[in-house]
Motif scaffolding. Structure first.
Motif, PDB file in Angstrom:
ATOM      1  N   GLU A   1       2.890   6.065  -5.597  1.00 10.99           N
ATOM      2  CA  GLU A   1       2.672   6.193  -7.038  1.00 10.99           C
ATOM      3  C   GLU A   1       1.504   7.117  -7.364  1.00 10.99           C
ATOM      4  O   GLU A   1       1.525   7.860  -8.329  1.00 10.99           O
ATOM      5  N   SER A   2       0.477   7.080  -6.542  1.00  8.92           N
ATOM      6  CA  SER A   2      -0.710   7.893  -6.818  1.00  8.92           C
ATOM      7  C   SER A   2      -0.634   9.268  -6.162  1.00  8.92           C
ATOM      8  O   SER A   2      -1.500  10.106  -6.397  1.00  8.92           O
ATOM      9  N   GLY A   3       0.386   9.515  -5.334  1.00  7.17           N
ATOM     10  CA  GLY A   3       0.533  10.816  -4.681  1.00  7.17           C
ATOM     11  C   GLY A   3      -0.378  10.995  -3.477  1.00  7.17           C
ATOM     12  O   GLY A   3      -0.606  12.107  -3.023  1.00  7.17           O
ATOM     13  N   VAL A   4      -0.896   9.911  -2.950  1.00  6.94           N
ATOM     14  CA  VAL A   4      -1.788   9.980  -1.795  1.00  6.94           C
ATOM     15  C   VAL A   4      -0.947   9.974  -0.525  1.00  6.94           C
ATOM     16  O   VAL A   4      -0.013   9.193  -0.387  1.00  6.94           O
ATOM     17  N   PHE A   5      -1.299  10.880   0.420  1.00  7.97           N
ATOM     18  CA  PHE A   5      -0.630  10.898   1.710  1.00  7.97           C
ATOM     19  C   PHE A   5      -1.644  10.470   2.751  1.00  7.97           C
ATOM     20  O   PHE A   5      -2.730  11.037   2.840  1.00  7.97           O
ATOM     21  N   VAL A   6      -1.328   9.446   3.510  1.00  5.85           N
ATOM     22  CA  VAL A   6      -2.260   8.919   4.495  1.00  5.85           C
ATOM     23  C   VAL A   6      -1.717   9.199   5.890  1.00  5.85           C
ATOM     24  O   VAL A   6      -0.596   8.831   6.207  1.00  5.85           O
ATOM     25  N   PHE A   7      -2.537   9.886   6.671  1.00  5.34           N
ATOM     26  CA  PHE A   7      -2.185  10.157   8.058  1.00  5.34           C
ATOM     27  C   PHE A   7      -3.475  10.279   8.840  1.00  5.34           C
ATOM     28  O   PHE A   7      -4.431  10.890   8.376  1.00  5.34           O
ATOM     29  N   SER A   8      -3.546   9.719   9.999  1.00  7.73           N
ATOM     30  CA  SER A   8      -4.775   9.748  10.788  1.00  7.73           C
ATOM     31  C   SER A   8      -4.668  10.779  11.901  1.00  7.73           C
ATOM     32  O   SER A   8      -3.758  10.759  12.715  1.00  7.73           O
ATOM     33  N   TYR A   9      -5.623  11.681  11.907  1.00  9.06           N
ATOM     34  CA  TYR A   9      -5.725  12.660  12.981  1.00  9.06           C
ATOM     35  C   TYR A   9      -6.748  12.211  14.027  1.00  9.06           C
ATOM     36  O   TYR A   9      -7.093  12.963  14.921  1.00  9.06           O
ATOM     37  N   THR A  10      -7.250  11.003  13.895  1.00  5.37           N
ATOM     38  CA  THR A  10      -8.379  10.569  14.704  1.00  5.37           C
ATOM     39  C   THR A  10      -8.119  10.726  16.193  1.00  5.37           C
ATOM     40  O   THR A  10      -8.917  11.335  16.899  1.00  5.37           O
ATOM     41  N   TRP A  30       0.822  -1.211   0.000  1.00  9.40           N
ATOM     42  CA  TRP A  30       0.000   0.000   0.000  1.00  9.40           C
ATOM     43  C   TRP A  30       0.857   1.262   0.000  1.00  9.40           C
ATOM     44  O   TRP A  30       0.477   2.268  -0.606  1.00  9.40           O
ATOM     45  N   SER A  31       2.005   1.225   0.649  1.00  9.53           N
ATOM     46  CA  SER A  31       2.903   2.388   0.608  1.00  9.53           C
ATOM     47  C   SER A  31       3.328   2.686  -0.823  1.00  9.53           C
ATOM     48  O   SER A  31       3.367   3.839  -1.251  1.00  9.53           O
TER      49      SER A  31
END
Length: 155
Positions: free
Chosen positions: A30-39, A24-25
């Motif tokens: 590759e798609s330029g998505v940044f995933v971070f949870s502020y939950t 998934w990283s």
């Protein structure tokens, strides 16, 4: 005997997690998505705000990302220490009233009546705009009287 529902065909007995993070990283990179949870941070922040506390954190625009001020540069604006002491006493009275009413420090105060001797009122007047902004005070009235500074807050 347990009432376990039948497993769909092709489902593994135990899920395999090996390689998922890398997979998934790579896709997100590759798609330029940044995933971070502020939950967690968001939940704690909201809870503290509901309790009436002023809470900020490091998101863009937060004071926590600003550089610390240089005290030497600020000393030239120090002015009269008595003005600061008078303003601090007034702000403390407003914050105390809001706290006792279990209101957020961001809540508006309808008004403040400041009663003191003329010299103290003059010092308050020098900082009144800052006091109004800090306490979110709609209106300020000054009353000349003998005795120590007295601040009456109307919420």
């Amino acid at each position: 005997m347990t009432n376990t529902p039948p497993r769909p065909s092709g489902a593994p007995d135990k899920p395999v997690l090996d390689g998922l993070e890398e997979k998934w990283s790579r896709r997100w990179d590759e798609s330029g998505v940044f995933v971070f949870s502020y939950t967690h941070t968001d939940a704690v922040t909201r809870c503290q705000r509901m309790r009436g506390k002023e809470v900020s954190w490091w998101r863009d625009g937060s004071v926590h990302r600003a550089a610390w001020p240089d005290a030497c540069a600020l000393r030239e604006y120090a002015g009269d220490a008595a003005v600061l002491a008078t303003a601090a006493e007034a702000i403390a009275a407003v914050r105390k009233a809001k706290s006792q009413a279990r209101l957020s420090m961001r809540a508006e105060a309808a008004g403040v009546l400041v009663t003191a001797e003329r010299a103290t009122l003059d010092r308050f007047a020098a900082a009144s705009d800052d006091v109004r902004a800090a306490g979110r005070i709609a209106a300020v009235q000054l009353r000349d009287a003998q005795g120590a500074l007295k601040v009456e807050v109307t919420l």
